[in-house]
Structures are given as C-alpha cells and as structure tokens.
Design a protein around this motif. Structure first.
Motif, PDB file in Angstrom:
ATOM      1  N   GLU A  62       1.710  -4.396   7.758  1.00 14.01           N
ATOM      2  CA  GLU A  62       2.737  -5.443   7.762  1.00 14.01           C
ATOM      3  C   GLU A  62       2.613  -6.340   6.535  1.00 14.01           C
ATOM      4  N   LEU A  63       1.352  -6.640   6.147  1.00 15.95           N
ATOM      5  CA  LEU A  63       1.167  -7.425   4.930  1.00 15.95           C
ATOM      6  C   LEU A  63       1.657  -6.646   3.711  1.00 15.95           C
ATOM      7  N   GLY A  64       1.424  -5.348   3.701  1.00 19.83           N
ATOM      8  CA  GLY A  64       1.851  -4.533   2.564  1.00 19.83           C
ATOM      9  C   GLY A  64       3.344  -4.506   2.387  1.00 19.83           C
ATOM     10  N   TRP A  65       4.092  -4.256   3.495  1.00 21.71           N
ATOM     11  CA  TRP A  65       5.543  -4.172   3.318  1.00 21.71           C
ATOM     12  C   TRP A  65       6.203  -5.551   3.234  1.00 21.71           C
ATOM     13  N   ASN A  89      -0.468  -3.257  13.218  1.00 27.32           N
ATOM     14  CA  ASN A  89      -1.259  -2.942  12.027  1.00 27.32           C
ATOM     15  C   ASN A  89      -1.061  -4.067  11.009  1.00 27.32           C
ATOM     16  N   THR A  90      -2.036  -4.930  10.895  1.00 27.95           N
ATOM     17  CA  THR A  90      -1.914  -6.113  10.026  1.00 27.95           C
ATOM     18  C   THR A  90      -1.766  -5.729   8.570  1.00 27.95           C
TER      19      THR A  90
END
Length: 512
Positions: free
Chosen positions: A220-223, A216-217
């Motif tokens: 992963e960008l969010g965290w 889930n891109t």
C-alpha cells in the motif's frame, strides 16, 4: 613518464617541498608536469620493490574555469594511512584534492579519508557530463531530429505528433513522450498482473474458497508513494515549460488578433491586416488576442501553442519559429473552441518568412488597396475582402447565420433590395424603405450598407439575430467602398466562387 607510458599530474618539487604539509597554502597548477608512481589498481598484491609500476593509471582531469585553477596541497603525511588491519581506511598514497574551497574542507577530507574519493568523484562527474552531452547530440541525430540553420532544433513527425516547428516543440514533445512511456509501462504492468491473477486464481473444480486478501503495508505504501513521486516530477516538468510559454521576451514582435464568428483578423504594427498569419523567422512573436462575440481558442499545432480567446478580455501567447516555410507550404491554425455552425471554417494558414521578406511583405500589405485603381477596386479587392464575410453571408441565396447577399426572400440581391424604393425587404419588422430615402435616416443604400458594416446591430434584418461583429477599425473607407462595389456588381460574379466570373471590360484576377 611512468613505466606504463602514461602521465600523472603533480606540482613541481620546490612547491611541494615547502608546502606539502601545509593545507592552508594552495599550489598553482603549472605547465611543468612531473611523474609520480601510478595510481592504485589491480597490481596492489604484486610483490617486489616496483610492484606499483604495474598499477593502472586514473588520469586527473582538472576543471576548466575562468580563473586560474589551483591544486590544494595534501594536509597529511604520506605515512598517515599506512596499511593496517583496518579495511575501512583508504589505501595508497594520499593525493591532492581538486577544487578544495578552504582549509577546513581540506582538513575534514584528510581526517575522514574521503579526499581521494572526492577527487575521483569530481573526475568522473566531469567525464560523465562530457559523455552525456555527446550521447545527447548523437541520439538527436539518430532519432531523426534535424537542426535548423539558426541552431534551434525541430522535432520530427511521430505517430502521435506532427513535426515541431517552434522552439517549444522539443521540450513539449519530450514531456509528452515521457508521460506516454509511463502510461505504457503501467498499462502493461497492470494488465499483465491482472491476466496472471485471472489464470492463477481461476476456479478449479467445484470448491470455492471465500477467504479474502490480507493487508499488506509495504504494498500500500508502494502504490501510494511511487505515483506521488511521479506526479510531482511531472508537475515540475510541466510547470517549468508553462512559465517559459507564458513569459514572452521583451523584444517580441507584437501582432493583434481579433476573433469573430467565424474569422480571424491579424493586424500588424504598421496597420496592415491579413486573414492568414505571417510571422518573421528567428524572432519571437507575441499575439495579443481578443474576441468580438463568443469564446474562441487559437491553436497552432506545429508550434505547440494554444490559448483561449475570451470576450471582454485580452489574452496573449508567444512563440518563435526559426525555419521559414518553403514555397507552397504552411502551418495550420485552428479554432479549438466550438463557437457555432461555422466553427470548422475557422482554419487559417501560418507562413514563416525570413526577416527581410517579411518586412517587405508587411509594407506592401499595408498599402495594397492604395495601388488599385478606383474603377477596378470592386473586382480586385472586393472578392478578397468578401472572404471575411463568407462565413455568415452566402452569394447564392441559401440561408446561413446572416442574410444572404443573393435573393433569399424574393426582393432581389443585397443591392437591389437596399436601393429599390419599392422593396419588400423588412428590417426591424418594417419595410426597409422606411430607413432609406431622402429625409430618412439613410440618404441612400451606400450609407445603409456602410452603417451595417460598422454598427451591424443597430438595425436587425427580420429572421436573423444580432450575431454580426463590428468591423470598425478593421476596414478603412476604401475597403468598405470595395465591398459595396462588389454588391452593386454582384451579378457579375459566380455564386460558387467570386473570382470565377470576369466583369465586363476587365480581366478577372487569377484565383489565389
């Protein structure tokens, strides 16, 4: 006055008639205020000639500046933005722009139709700043914070922190609580999601699905991005406070601090010394610190300051405490770097005094020994000076870091074993009588003890190491005489409390 009973700000007619369409000529804000139609609002759809009279008014709040405030004339005709079918165009009559810096900015605002929004934005920012200031003041009072007479705020005691008593306390505590609440939020978020997943994906029956999670891109960008932003914000908040705490004011009052095992000595500009720290209220204080032996660390928790004290180097810290301590109250000073068996005894008291009382105290502290009669010196000054020695030297013969002043090896107390010509006490693997006596290195016991205080590692008592720091520059001749006198009359003092036993023919001082 408008039919709604409110006012609108507008330049006088003469100025507007001449300059209404000349954006390069600013209009002064004058005392004369004339009424124009109410601002746009909910009544736009009302029919009739006076439908604008029912519009709510948005008052214009000019900024207060040192120079004379100005209003720039509108640079476009009132007919430029007539109502058309384009919803993107601004509605209502074009008003003047507050705070236009030049002609280009005004023309750009008129062409883009954004000058009314800019005016409204400036007004709202002004009101928002005022409201935020009032809310900050009210929240400070509601949270239990108090304000000192000098105008500096002090933080109240919380579950995690004691009451703050310096000018650093408010900012430091705010950053601490900010980070704490971030931790609380993510703790409950992560634990909550974990418990939800434990329940949702619990095993049902005997069938087991081996399919793993998919990529889930966005997740992963969010965290990755969100924690990075939080860390950067915390860094700049902490760095700003760090710079302030590392930059003492030029007019700071300097106190020299010497750390030894296990003692603190505070020296003031007039040469006065003390075991506890005394500082003036409402004035920045700079501590210049050094260590005589091992690594120490000075920490005053109520002031939110801490600094390592490293051997062979000078380190500094500064603070300002605006509230004098009440009688019987004080702030604790700790050593927060483990430095040996007496580390826990390196606790001292910090007293904050108003400036007049502090100045008087410093003068008196610098000459307190001079006021004592030489015959009374050993029992009035000796016990007070012994407090610096108590960390390593006991009075009852019990072993410690240094040799006890009492009888610990069968050769008598410190004075008897140093003055007895038949003493069996050993120094440098030899009898002490080889050092003391006529024609020897030390003519008498007084000279040997004085040298042991000023140059303690020249001769080492058997069974102990070179752990004692020098007191050269910290004790003058009269102070050393007081210590030697106490050793000579050691049997007159209680071994548990040197203040307890009254010397023969003299009144013992009250315990302090």
């Amino acid at each position: 006055m408008s039919p709604t009973g409110k006012w609108r700000l507008r330049p006088c007619r003469g100025a507007r008639a001449h300059h209404a369409r000349r954006s390069h000529q600013p209009l002064h804000v004058r005392n004369e205020v004339r009424v124009v139609g109410p601002a746009h609002g909910l009544a736009r759809s009302l029919a009739g000639k006076h439908r604008h009279d029912h519009r709510p008014i948005h008052p214009v709040v000019p900024h207060l500046r040192r120079q004379r405030a100005r209003l720039c004339a509108a640079g476009a005709s009132r007919h430029v933005y007539r109502r058309t079918g384009h919803a993107s165009r601004p509605r209502g009559r074009v008003g003047s722009v507050l705070g236009c810096r030049n002609q280009e900015e005004e023309e750009f605002a008129n062409r883009s139709g954004s000058h009314r929004c800019r005016c409204e934005l400036k007004r709202r920012l002004t009101v928002t700043n005022l409201i935020s200031t009032l809310l900050l003041q009210s929240s400070s009072g509601a949270s239990g914070d108090t304000t000192l007479a000098t105008g500096q705020a002090v933080t109240s005691k919380t579950f995690w922190l004691p009451q703050g008593a310096s000018t650093f306390a408010r900012e430091n505590d705010w950053v601490f609580e900010f980070i704490n609440y971030i931790n609380y939020f993510f703790f409950f978020l992560v634990v909550g999601i974990m418990l939800y997943f434990v329940w949702k994906y619990r095993q049902k029956g005997r069938e087991v699905y081996a399919r793993g999670p998919s990529h889930n891109t966005m997740l992963e960008l969010g965290w990755t991005i969100l924690p990075t932003i939080i860390v950067v914000v915390i860094f700049f908040m902490g760095f700003s406070g760090f710079v302030d705490m590392r930059t003492p004011p030029a007019n700071a009052y300097q106190i020299d601090v010497t750390a030894t095992r296990w003692n603190w000595v505070f020296k003031y500009p007039n040469g006065a010394t003390s075991d506890d720290l005394y500082v003036p209220a409402g004035k920045p204080v700079k501590l210049v610190m050094r260590s005589e032996d091992v690594l120490h660390s000075l920490y005053i928790r109520d002031f939110r300051v801490k600094q390592d004290v490293v051997p062979g180097r000078y380190s500094t810290l500064w603070f300002q405490a605006d509230q004098p301590t009440a009688e019987g109250e004080f702030h604790w000073l700790f050593c927060t770097e483990f430095c040996g068996t007496g580390h826990s005894a390196m606790n001292r008291k910090v007293f904050v005094m108003n400036e007049m009382d502090f100045d008087s105290w410093v003068v008196e502290q610098g000459r307190w020994l001079d006021k004592i009669d030489p015959a009374e010196l050993y029992f009035k000054a000796g016990p007070k000076l012994y407090a610096r020695c108590a960390g390593c030297h006991t009075l009852d013969g019990k072993p410690s870091t240094g040799p006890s002043w009492g009888d610990y090896d069968g050769s008598g107390n410190v004075w008897k074993r140093s003055s007895d010509p038949n003493s069996t006490h050993k120094v440098d693997l030899k009898a002490i009588t080889n050092l003391i006596g006529p024609g020897k290195q030390f003519e008498n016991a007084q000279s040997y003890i004085r040298a042991s205080i000023l140059n303690p590692n020249e001769h080492i008592v058997d069974g102990f190491g070179p752990a004692m720091p020098t007191f050269r520059g910290q004790l003058n001749d009269k102070a050393i005489d007081a210590i030697i006198g106490m050793m000579q009359h050691l049997d007159e003092f209680d071994t548990k409390s040197p203040w307890a036993k009254k010397p023969d023919g003299a009144a013992a001082p009250a315990a302090k």
